[in-house]
Every structure is written in structure tokens, then in C-alpha cells.
Write a protein that holds these residues in place. Structure first.
Motif, PDB file in Angstrom:
ATOM      1  N   THR A 152       8.932   6.286  -4.595  1.00  0.00           N
ATOM      2  CA  THR A 152       9.344   5.347  -3.756  1.00  0.00           C
ATOM      3  C   THR A 152       9.209   3.947  -4.880  1.00  0.00           C
ATOM      4  O   THR A 152       8.416   3.746  -5.602  1.00  0.00           O
ATOM      5  CB  THR A 152       8.214   5.098  -2.742  1.00  0.00           C
ATOM      6  OG1 THR A 152       8.450   4.085  -1.959  1.00  0.00           O
ATOM      7  CG2 THR A 152       6.772   4.654  -3.178  1.00  0.00           C
ATOM      8  N   GLN A 153      10.461   3.232  -4.174  1.00  0.00           N
ATOM      9  CA  GLN A 153      10.659   1.937  -5.097  1.00  0.00           C
ATOM     10  C   GLN A 153       9.875   0.748  -4.715  1.00  0.00           C
ATOM     11  O   GLN A 153       9.637   0.308  -3.371  1.00  0.00           O
ATOM     12  CB  GLN A 153      12.200   1.598  -4.921  1.00  0.00           C
ATOM     13  CG  GLN A 153      12.561   0.300  -5.569  1.00  0.00           C
ATOM     14  CD  GLN A 153      12.550   0.451  -7.121  1.00  0.00           C
ATOM     15  OE1 GLN A 153      13.335   1.385  -7.647  1.00  0.00           O
ATOM     16  NE2 GLN A 153      12.319  -0.642  -7.851  1.00  0.00           N
ATOM     17  N   TYR A 202       7.490   4.254  -8.066  1.00  0.00           N
ATOM     18  CA  TYR A 202       6.318   5.118  -8.076  1.00  0.00           C
ATOM     19  C   TYR A 202       6.224   6.416  -7.677  1.00  0.00           C
ATOM     20  O   TYR A 202       6.839   6.656  -6.679  1.00  0.00           O
ATOM     21  CB  TYR A 202       5.393   4.184  -7.163  1.00  0.00           C
ATOM     22  CG  TYR A 202       5.041   2.830  -8.116  1.00  0.00           C
ATOM     23  CD1 TYR A 202       6.054   1.828  -8.196  1.00  0.00           C
ATOM     24  CD2 TYR A 202       3.891   2.731  -8.488  1.00  0.00           C
ATOM     25  CE1 TYR A 202       5.436   0.661  -8.672  1.00  0.00           C
ATOM     26  CE2 TYR A 202       3.295   1.367  -9.048  1.00  0.00           C
ATOM     27  CZ  TYR A 202       4.418   0.395  -9.326  1.00  0.00           C
ATOM     28  OH  TYR A 202       4.109  -0.644  -9.812  1.00  0.00           O
ATOM     29  N   TYR A 203       5.780   7.324  -8.345  1.00  0.00           N
ATOM     30  CA  TYR A 203       5.733   8.504  -8.084  1.00  0.00           C
ATOM     31  C   TYR A 203       4.377   9.181  -7.824  1.00  0.00           C
ATOM     32  O   TYR A 203       3.287   8.753  -8.486  1.00  0.00           O
ATOM     33  CB  TYR A 203       6.158   9.384  -9.211  1.00  0.00           C
ATOM     34  CG  TYR A 203       7.747   9.137  -9.445  1.00  0.00           C
ATOM     35  CD1 TYR A 203       8.058   8.282 -10.372  1.00  0.00           C
ATOM     36  CD2 TYR A 203       8.644   9.978  -8.980  1.00  0.00           C
ATOM     37  CE1 TYR A 203       9.409   7.949 -10.739  1.00  0.00           C
ATOM     38  CE2 TYR A 203       9.945   9.629  -9.179  1.00  0.00           C
ATOM     39  CZ  TYR A 203      10.298   8.855 -10.116  1.00  0.00           C
ATOM     40  OH  TYR A 203      11.583   8.580 -10.424  1.00  0.00           O
ATOM     41  N   CYS A 204       4.022  10.034  -6.625  1.00  0.00           N
ATOM     42  CA  CYS A 204       2.847  10.543  -6.440  1.00  0.00           C
ATOM     43  C   CYS A 204       2.584  11.949  -7.380  1.00  0.00           C
ATOM     44  O   CYS A 204       3.772  12.304  -7.516  1.00  0.00           O
ATOM     45  CB  CYS A 204       2.872  10.832  -5.024  1.00  0.00           C
ATOM     46  SG  CYS A 204       1.330  11.785  -4.278  1.00  0.00           S
ATOM     47  N   ASN A 205       1.592  12.061  -7.634  1.00  0.00           N
ATOM     48  CA  ASN A 205       1.514  13.284  -8.399  1.00  0.00           C
ATOM     49  C   ASN A 205      -0.118  13.946  -8.045  1.00  0.00           C
ATOM     50  O   ASN A 205      -0.917  13.303  -7.978  1.00  0.00           O
ATOM     51  CB  ASN A 205       1.344  12.804  -9.967  1.00  0.00           C
ATOM     52  CG  ASN A 205       0.690  14.013 -11.067  1.00  0.00           C
ATOM     53  OD1 ASN A 205      -0.574  14.097 -11.297  1.00  0.00           O
ATOM     54  ND2 ASN A 205       1.543  14.825 -11.409  1.00  0.00           N
ATOM     55  N   VAL A 206       0.141  15.350  -8.020  1.00  0.00           N
ATOM     56  CA  VAL A 206      -1.084  16.081  -7.681  1.00  0.00           C
ATOM     57  C   VAL A 206      -1.263  17.534  -8.552  1.00  0.00           C
ATOM     58  O   VAL A 206      -0.079  17.695  -9.121  1.00  0.00           O
ATOM     59  CB  VAL A 206      -1.389  16.669  -6.316  1.00  0.00           C
ATOM     60  CG1 VAL A 206      -1.157  15.259  -5.350  1.00  0.00           C
ATOM     61  CG2 VAL A 206      -0.387  17.475  -5.947  1.00  0.00           C
ATOM     62  N   ARG A 258       1.036  -1.304  -0.015  1.00  0.00           N
ATOM     63  CA  ARG A 258      -0.063   0.048  -0.114  1.00  0.00           C
ATOM     64  C   ARG A 258       0.857   1.197  -0.140  1.00  0.00           C
ATOM     65  O   ARG A 258       1.795   1.384   0.983  1.00  0.00           O
ATOM     66  CB  ARG A 258      -0.990   0.029   1.246  1.00  0.00           C
ATOM     67  CG  ARG A 258      -1.954   1.339   1.236  1.00  0.00           C
ATOM     68  CD  ARG A 258      -2.687   1.012   2.631  1.00  0.00           C
ATOM     69  NE  ARG A 258      -3.617   2.188   2.824  1.00  0.00           N
ATOM     70  CZ  ARG A 258      -4.748   2.490   2.192  1.00  0.00           C
ATOM     71  NH1 ARG A 258      -5.335   1.484   1.406  1.00  0.00           N
ATOM     72  NH2 ARG A 258      -5.771   3.419   2.344  1.00  0.00           N
ATOM     73  N   LEU A 259       0.727   1.944  -0.991  1.00  0.00           N
ATOM     74  CA  LEU A 259       1.503   3.229  -1.114  1.00  0.00           C
ATOM     75  C   LEU A 259       0.783   4.398  -0.668  1.00  0.00           C
ATOM     76  O   LEU A 259      -0.449   4.468  -0.892  1.00  0.00           O
ATOM     77  CB  LEU A 259       1.931   3.756  -2.748  1.00  0.00           C
ATOM     78  CG  LEU A 259       2.860   2.651  -3.146  1.00  0.00           C
ATOM     79  CD1 LEU A 259       3.119   2.970  -4.723  1.00  0.00           C
ATOM     80  CD2 LEU A 259       4.097   2.043  -2.211  1.00  0.00           C
TER      81      LEU A 259
END
Length: 115
Positions: A109-110, A93-97, A19-20
Motif C-alpha cells: 500500500t502506498q 508498505y508491505y505487510c509480512n507474516v 494507520r495501516l
């Protein structure tokens, strides 16, 4: 200025779950679209899933049925529940807003799926 902090990556065996989470700070406004992208070595960054402020979701076909995106507007967080992970899900994995048509990115985050 919006700051994003991601957590939850790691190493998991095929078929496992992660879970990210991504927490956004620095904005006094409701964020527009929030989502997750990923980039595997040697490949372009690709969309995983996004969720609009009203809750409409856009999910990549490659993860449909396995990944679920959710958001908490009160806390300015977006989460990605990843089930039945496969080796091909390995990536950063990259969060984007988005806020007022401007994109903000987390540091990444890997996620590694391997036996």
C-alpha cells in the motif's frame, strides 16, 4: 495458503498520521511474526517493525517513537500507527507474516508524505 489484505495508505502532509491495517486469512493456526516493511523508489525493501506472537516488538531506529505496531491474534490482524510522518517515510508498505517458517507478503500500500 495465507492471504494478506492491506489497507490504510494514502497521501498525508508532513507531521500527519496514518494507520495501516493488514488482515490475514486462510490459516487455522496462530501466525508467528507479523510486521511491516517498506520500499522507496530506487531503494531496497527495509524492515519497519515486527511483532512476535508473544508481543515482542522490533522497530527500526528511523521510526522509533513515531510508529507503533500492534496485533490482534484473535482476528489475525496487524496494524501500524504512524505519527509525525516525514517525507522520507514515503514508500510502498508491505505487510509480512510468518507461518511455519514460511513468509507471506501483501500486495503493498502506498504511503506518500508531501506538502
Amino acid at each position: 495458503q495465507v492471504r494478506l489484505v492491506e489497507s490504510g495508505g494514502g497521501l498525508v502532509q508532513p507531521g500527519g498520521s496514518l494507520r495501516l491495517s493488514c488482515a490475514a486469512s486462510g490459516s487455522g493456526f496462530r501466525l508467528d511474526a507479523m510486521g511491516w516493511y517498506r520500499q522507496a523508489p530506487g531503494k531496497q525493501r527495509e524492515l519497519v517493525a515486527t511483532i512476535a506472537s508473544g508481543g515482542i516488538r522490533n522497530v527500526a531506529d528511523s521510526v522509533k517513537g513515531r510508529f507503533t505496531i500492534s496485533r490482534d491474534n484473535a482476528k489475525n490482524t496487524v496494524n501500524l500507527q504512524m505519527n509525525n510522518l516525514r517525507p522520507e517515510d514515503t514508500a510502498v508498505y508491505y505487510c509480512n507474516v510468518y507461518l511455519f517458517s514460511r513468509a507471506y507478503w501483501g500486495q503493498g500500500t502506498q504511503v506518500t508524505v508531501s506538502s
